[in-house]
Design a protein around this motif. Structure first.
Motif, PDB file in Angstrom:
ATOM      1  N   GLU A  45       0.825  -1.207   0.000  1.00 44.55           N
ATOM      2  CA  GLU A  45       0.000   0.000   0.000  1.00 44.55           C
ATOM      3  C   GLU A  45       0.860   1.257   0.000  1.00 44.55           C
ATOM      4  O   GLU A  45       0.542   2.229  -0.698  1.00 44.55           O
ATOM      5  CB  GLU A  45      -0.934   0.000   1.208  1.00 44.55           C
ATOM      6  CG  GLU A  45      -2.054  -0.998   1.107  1.00 44.55           C
ATOM      7  CD  GLU A  45      -2.929  -1.024   2.349  1.00 44.55           C
ATOM      8  OE1 GLU A  45      -3.003  -0.003   3.058  1.00 44.55           O
ATOM      9  OE2 GLU A  45      -3.546  -2.071   2.605  1.00 44.55           O
ATOM     10  N   GLU A  46       1.944   1.251   0.764  1.00 49.83           N
ATOM     11  CA  GLU A  46       2.842   2.401   0.801  1.00 49.83           C
ATOM     12  C   GLU A  46       3.495   2.620  -0.553  1.00 49.83           C
ATOM     13  O   GLU A  46       3.609   3.755  -1.020  1.00 49.83           O
ATOM     14  CB  GLU A  46       3.902   2.221   1.890  1.00 49.83           C
ATOM     15  CG  GLU A  46       3.359   2.339   3.285  1.00 49.83           C
ATOM     16  CD  GLU A  46       4.382   2.007   4.357  1.00 49.83           C
ATOM     17  OE1 GLU A  46       5.528   1.622   4.028  1.00 49.83           O
ATOM     18  OE2 GLU A  46       4.026   2.119   5.537  1.00 49.83           O
ATOM     19  N   GLN A  47       3.935   1.543  -1.176  1.00 48.57           N
ATOM     20  CA  GLN A  47       4.560   1.639  -2.497  1.00 48.57           C
ATOM     21  C   GLN A  47       3.565   2.159  -3.524  1.00 48.57           C
ATOM     22  O   GLN A  47       3.897   3.019  -4.339  1.00 48.57           O
ATOM     23  CB  GLN A  47       5.111   0.270  -2.918  1.00 48.57           C
ATOM     24  CG  GLN A  47       5.853   0.280  -4.220  1.00 48.57           C
ATOM     25  CD  GLN A  47       7.193   0.988  -4.142  1.00 48.57           C
ATOM     26  OE1 GLN A  47       7.728   1.211  -3.073  1.00 48.57           O
ATOM     27  NE2 GLN A  47       7.723   1.338  -5.287  1.00 48.57           N
ATOM     28  N   LEU A  48       2.329   1.659  -3.480  1.00 47.64           N
ATOM     29  CA  LEU A  48       1.300   2.128  -4.405  1.00 47.64           C
ATOM     30  C   LEU A  48       0.995   3.607  -4.184  1.00 47.64           C
ATOM     31  O   LEU A  48       0.843   4.363  -5.148  1.00 47.64           O
ATOM     32  CB  LEU A  48       0.016   1.305  -4.251  1.00 47.64           C
ATOM     33  CG  LEU A  48      -0.014  -0.024  -4.967  1.00 47.64           C
ATOM     34  CD1 LEU A  48      -1.255  -0.823  -4.576  1.00 47.64           C
ATOM     35  CD2 LEU A  48       0.033   0.155  -6.467  1.00 47.64           C
ATOM     36  N   ALA A  49       0.916   4.024  -2.937  1.00 55.73           N
ATOM     37  CA  ALA A  49       0.641   5.429  -2.629  1.00 55.73           C
ATOM     38  C   ALA A  49       1.750   6.326  -3.187  1.00 55.73           C
ATOM     39  O   ALA A  49       1.478   7.378  -3.775  1.00 55.73           O
ATOM     40  CB  ALA A  49       0.490   5.630  -1.124  1.00 55.73           C
ATOM     41  N   TRP A  50       3.005   5.901  -3.019  1.00 58.26           N
ATOM     42  CA  TRP A  50       4.127   6.683  -3.530  1.00 58.26           C
ATOM     43  C   TRP A  50       4.089   6.749  -5.057  1.00 58.26           C
ATOM     44  O   TRP A  50       4.266   7.815  -5.644  1.00 58.26           O
ATOM     45  CB  TRP A  50       5.455   6.096  -3.053  1.00 58.26           C
ATOM     46  CG  TRP A  50       6.612   6.907  -3.522  1.00 58.26           C
ATOM     47  CD1 TRP A  50       7.095   8.049  -2.952  1.00 58.26           C
ATOM     48  CD2 TRP A  50       7.402   6.654  -4.690  1.00 58.26           C
ATOM     49  NE1 TRP A  50       8.149   8.519  -3.692  1.00 58.26           N
ATOM     50  CE2 TRP A  50       8.361   7.689  -4.771  1.00 58.26           C
ATOM     51  CE3 TRP A  50       7.404   5.677  -5.658  1.00 58.26           C
ATOM     52  CZ2 TRP A  50       9.300   7.753  -5.789  1.00 58.26           C
ATOM     53  CZ3 TRP A  50       8.343   5.750  -6.678  1.00 58.26           C
ATOM     54  CH2 TRP A  50       9.275   6.773  -6.731  1.00 58.26           C
ATOM     55  N   LEU A  51       3.851   5.612  -5.695  1.00 52.73           N
ATOM     56  CA  LEU A  51       3.798   5.578  -7.152  1.00 52.73           C
ATOM     57  C   LEU A  51       2.665   6.455  -7.692  1.00 52.73           C
ATOM     58  O   LEU A  51       2.834   7.169  -8.683  1.00 52.73           O
ATOM     59  CB  LEU A  51       3.631   4.141  -7.656  1.00 52.73           C
ATOM     60  CG  LEU A  51       4.855   3.241  -7.515  1.00 52.73           C
ATOM     61  CD1 LEU A  51       4.475   1.786  -7.771  1.00 52.73           C
ATOM     62  CD2 LEU A  51       5.968   3.674  -8.460  1.00 52.73           C
ATOM     63  N   LYS A  52       1.519   6.422  -7.017  1.00 53.35           N
ATOM     64  CA  LYS A  52       0.394   7.252  -7.451  1.00 53.35           C
ATOM     65  C   LYS A  52       0.710   8.732  -7.304  1.00 53.35           C
ATOM     66  O   LYS A  52       0.358   9.534  -8.175  1.00 53.35           O
ATOM     67  CB  LYS A  52      -0.864   6.894  -6.657  1.00 53.35           C
ATOM     68  CG  LYS A  52      -1.444   5.556  -7.051  1.00 53.35           C
ATOM     69  CD  LYS A  52      -2.639   5.206  -6.179  1.00 53.35           C
ATOM     70  CE  LYS A  52      -3.194   3.848  -6.496  1.00 53.35           C
ATOM     71  NZ  LYS A  52      -4.339   3.506  -5.631  1.00 53.35           N
TER      72      LYS A  52
ATOM     73  N   GLN B  98       4.738  -0.191 -13.211  1.00 53.37           N
ATOM     74  CA  GLN B  98       5.098  -0.530 -11.833  1.00 53.37           C
ATOM     75  C   GLN B  98       3.850  -0.703 -10.975  1.00 53.37           C
ATOM     76  O   GLN B  98       3.773  -1.628 -10.162  1.00 53.37           O
ATOM     77  CB  GLN B  98       6.005   0.543 -11.231  1.00 53.37           C
ATOM     78  CG  GLN B  98       7.386   0.563 -11.832  1.00 53.37           C
ATOM     79  CD  GLN B  98       8.233   1.705 -11.294  1.00 53.37           C
ATOM     80  OE1 GLN B  98       7.836   2.418 -10.386  1.00 53.37           O
ATOM     81  NE2 GLN B  98       9.408   1.873 -11.864  1.00 53.37           N
ATOM     82  N   ILE B  99       2.868   0.171 -11.161  1.00 48.95           N
ATOM     83  CA  ILE B  99       1.614   0.065 -10.407  1.00 48.95           C
ATOM     84  C   ILE B  99       0.920  -1.249 -10.746  1.00 48.95           C
ATOM     85  O   ILE B  99       0.455  -1.970  -9.850  1.00 48.95           O
ATOM     86  CB  ILE B  99       0.706   1.281 -10.685  1.00 48.95           C
ATOM     87  CG1 ILE B  99       1.304   2.540 -10.035  1.00 48.95           C
ATOM     88  CG2 ILE B  99      -0.713   1.034 -10.181  1.00 48.95           C
ATOM     89  CD1 ILE B  99       0.645   3.839 -10.455  1.00 48.95           C
ATOM     90  N   ALA B 100       0.848  -1.575 -12.019  1.00 52.85           N
ATOM     91  CA  ALA B 100       0.214  -2.823 -12.451  1.00 52.85           C
ATOM     92  C   ALA B 100       0.939  -4.032 -11.858  1.00 52.85           C
ATOM     93  O   ALA B 100       0.292  -4.999 -11.415  1.00 52.85           O
ATOM     94  CB  ALA B 100       0.186  -2.902 -13.970  1.00 52.85           C
ATOM     95  N   GLU B 101       2.258  -3.994 -11.831  1.00 52.13           N
ATOM     96  CA  GLU B 101       3.035  -5.114 -11.302  1.00 52.13           C
ATOM     97  C   GLU B 101       2.774  -5.318  -9.804  1.00 52.13           C
ATOM     98  O   GLU B 101       2.604  -6.448  -9.346  1.00 52.13           O
ATOM     99  CB  GLU B 101       4.527  -4.865 -11.552  1.00 52.13           C
ATOM    100  CG  GLU B 101       5.408  -6.008 -11.161  1.00 52.13           C
ATOM    101  CD  GLU B 101       5.166  -7.268 -11.974  1.00 52.13           C
ATOM    102  OE1 GLU B 101       5.303  -8.370 -11.422  1.00 52.13           O
ATOM    103  OE2 GLU B 101       4.824  -7.154 -13.173  1.00 52.13           O
TER     104      GLU B 101
END
Length: 54
Positions: A7-14, A47-50
């Motif tokens: 979730e943290e990684q997704l938030a950063w990527l977004k 990256q988000i998709a992965e």
């Protein structure tokens, strides 16, 4: 990767995606080439998709 890290990684990527979108709009408004920004957006999308697959 645990859920919290995911979730943290997704938030950063977004947030990066939104930032690059703003940069892209600025580049287009002043007539500069948006190619690098478009490439960054594509990379972020991948990256988000992965991460979502995991």
């Amino acid at each position: 990767m645990d859920n919290k890290a995911k979730e943290e990684q997704l938030a950063w990527l977004k947030s990066e995606y939104v930032r690059v979108q703003g940069d892209l709009e600025k580049l287009e408004s002043v007539g500069r080439s948006p190619d690098a920004a478009v490439n960054q957006l594509t990379e972020l999308e991948e990256q988000i998709a992965e991460i979502r697959k995991k």
